[in-house]
Write an enzyme that holds these catalytic residues in place. Structure first.
Site, PDB file in Angstrom:
ATOM      1  N   TYR A  11       0.798  -1.147   0.028  1.00 45.10           N
ATOM      2  CA  TYR A  11       0.030  -0.015  -0.240  1.00 45.10           C
ATOM      3  C   TYR A  11       1.005   1.205  -0.049  1.00 45.10           C
ATOM      4  O   TYR A  11       0.321   2.332   0.009  1.00 45.10           O
ATOM      5  CB  TYR A  11      -0.941   0.059   1.316  1.00 45.10           C
ATOM      6  CG  TYR A  11       0.004  -0.055   2.477  1.00 45.10           C
ATOM      7  CD1 TYR A  11       0.259  -1.346   2.984  1.00 45.10           C
ATOM      8  CD2 TYR A  11       0.396   0.971   3.250  1.00 45.10           C
ATOM      9  CE1 TYR A  11       0.980  -1.638   4.235  1.00 45.10           C
ATOM     10  CE2 TYR A  11       1.236   0.693   4.315  1.00 45.10           C
ATOM     11  CZ  TYR A  11       1.507  -0.403   4.769  1.00 45.10           C
ATOM     12  OH  TYR A  11       2.000  -0.478   5.974  1.00 45.10           O
ATOM     13  N   GLY A  12       2.067   0.969  -0.060  1.00 44.08           N
ATOM     14  CA  GLY A  12       3.032   2.595   0.206  1.00 44.08           C
ATOM     15  C   GLY A  12       4.128   2.253  -0.893  1.00 44.08           C
ATOM     16  O   GLY A  12       3.845   2.353  -2.121  1.00 44.08           O
ATOM     17  N   THR A  13       5.497   2.615  -0.513  1.00 44.61           N
ATOM     18  CA  THR A  13       6.526   2.988  -1.381  1.00 44.61           C
ATOM     19  C   THR A  13       6.646   1.795  -2.573  1.00 44.61           C
ATOM     20  O   THR A  13       7.436   1.745  -3.372  1.00 44.61           O
ATOM     21  CB  THR A  13       7.703   3.250  -0.659  1.00 44.61           C
ATOM     22  OG1 THR A  13       8.067   1.986   0.118  1.00 44.61           O
ATOM     23  CG2 THR A  13       7.471   4.468   0.287  1.00 44.61           C
ATOM     24  N   LEU A  14       6.224   0.530  -2.166  1.00 44.40           N
ATOM     25  CA  LEU A  14       6.247  -0.764  -3.109  1.00 44.40           C
ATOM     26  C   LEU A  14       5.512  -0.515  -4.112  1.00 44.40           C
ATOM     27  O   LEU A  14       5.526  -1.528  -5.033  1.00 44.40           O
ATOM     28  CB  LEU A  14       6.111  -1.865  -2.117  1.00 44.40           C
ATOM     29  CG  LEU A  14       7.126  -2.398  -1.117  1.00 44.40           C
ATOM     30  CD1 LEU A  14       6.677  -3.554  -0.474  1.00 44.40           C
ATOM     31  CD2 LEU A  14       8.471  -2.203  -1.587  1.00 44.40           C
ATOM     32  N   GLU A  79      11.802  -3.809   4.554  1.00 42.96           N
ATOM     33  CA  GLU A  79      10.728  -3.213   5.159  1.00 42.96           C
ATOM     34  C   GLU A  79      11.182  -3.329   6.835  1.00 42.96           C
ATOM     35  O   GLU A  79      10.249  -2.946   7.698  1.00 42.96           O
ATOM     36  CB  GLU A  79       9.558  -3.941   5.297  1.00 42.96           C
ATOM     37  CG  GLU A  79       8.924  -3.776   3.782  1.00 42.96           C
ATOM     38  CD  GLU A  79       8.482  -2.375   3.264  1.00 42.96           C
ATOM     39  OE1 GLU A  79       8.419  -1.507   4.206  1.00 42.96           O
ATOM     40  OE2 GLU A  79       8.608  -2.135   2.182  1.00 42.96           O
TER      41      GLU A  79
HETATM   42  N1  PCA Z   1       6.283  -0.259   1.928  1.00 44.92           N
HETATM   43  C1  PCA Z   1       5.239  -1.192   2.274  1.00 44.92           C
HETATM   44  C2  PCA Z   1       4.833  -1.057   3.758  1.00 44.92           C
HETATM   45  C3  PCA Z   1       4.866   0.648   3.685  1.00 44.92           C
HETATM   46  C4  PCA Z   1       5.870   0.896   2.543  1.00 44.92           C
HETATM   47  O1  PCA Z   1       6.012   1.870   2.220  1.00 44.92           O
HETATM   48  C5  PCA Z   1       4.332  -1.211   1.179  1.00 44.92           C
HETATM   49  O2  PCA Z   1       4.272  -0.430   0.049  1.00 44.92           O
HETATM   50  O3  PCA Z   1       3.411  -1.832   1.458  1.00 44.92           O
END
Ligand code: PCA
Length: 130
Positions: A11-14, A79
């Site tokens: 849900y984030g930077t991935l 992570e």
């Molecule tokens: N990376 C993981 C968890 C939060 C983040 O920035 C993601 O993208 O889900």
């Protein structure tokens, strides 16, 4: 060596197009998905974190990926699981994926003073790369 794969909600930077997508990019994208309500998204730094929160009404928007064991180990290290920045645990997705066994990264540090993203969609300005 193993053929096992894990379904991972990110849900984030991935996410596709976001700053750390390269860590995941050689794995298999399944679908754009939403969690059921009960998980809240926070801006915790220049990345977001999800925590369980029964008062959340929206859930979190993200992507479902199938990852192999090597990638999972790589992602866990990336992570910060060893440093207890996140933990990886089950999350329930909304329809039509509600019966699928899926894991995600839950943020483990305090969200006190951090900005919640009520919509459940990070980042709020749409800019995946600063
Ligand atoms: N990376 C993981 C968890 C939060 C983040 O920035 C993601 O993208 O889900």
């Amino acid at each position: 060596m193993s053929e096992d794969r894990t379904l991972l909600f990110i849900y984030g930077t991935l996410k596709t197009g976001a700053s750390n997508h390269a860590v995941l990019a050689d794995q298999e994208f399944i679908a754009a998905v939403n969690t059921i309500p009960g998980s809240r998204l926070y801006v915790v730094a220049d990345y977001p974190g999800v925590v369980k929160d029964p008062t959340d009404k929206h859930g979190v928007q993200g992507e479902l990926w199938s990852v192999d064991n090597d990638a999972l180990a790589r992602l866990d290290a990336f992570e910060g699981l060893p440093e207890k920045l996140y933990r990886r645990d089950r999350v329930t997705l909304a329809s039509p994926h509600e019966s699928t066994v899926v894991e995600t990264y839950y943020y483990l540090r305090t969200t006190r003073g951090r900005r919640p993203i009520i919509s459940g969609n990070w980042p709020t300005d749409g800019r995946l790369v600063p």
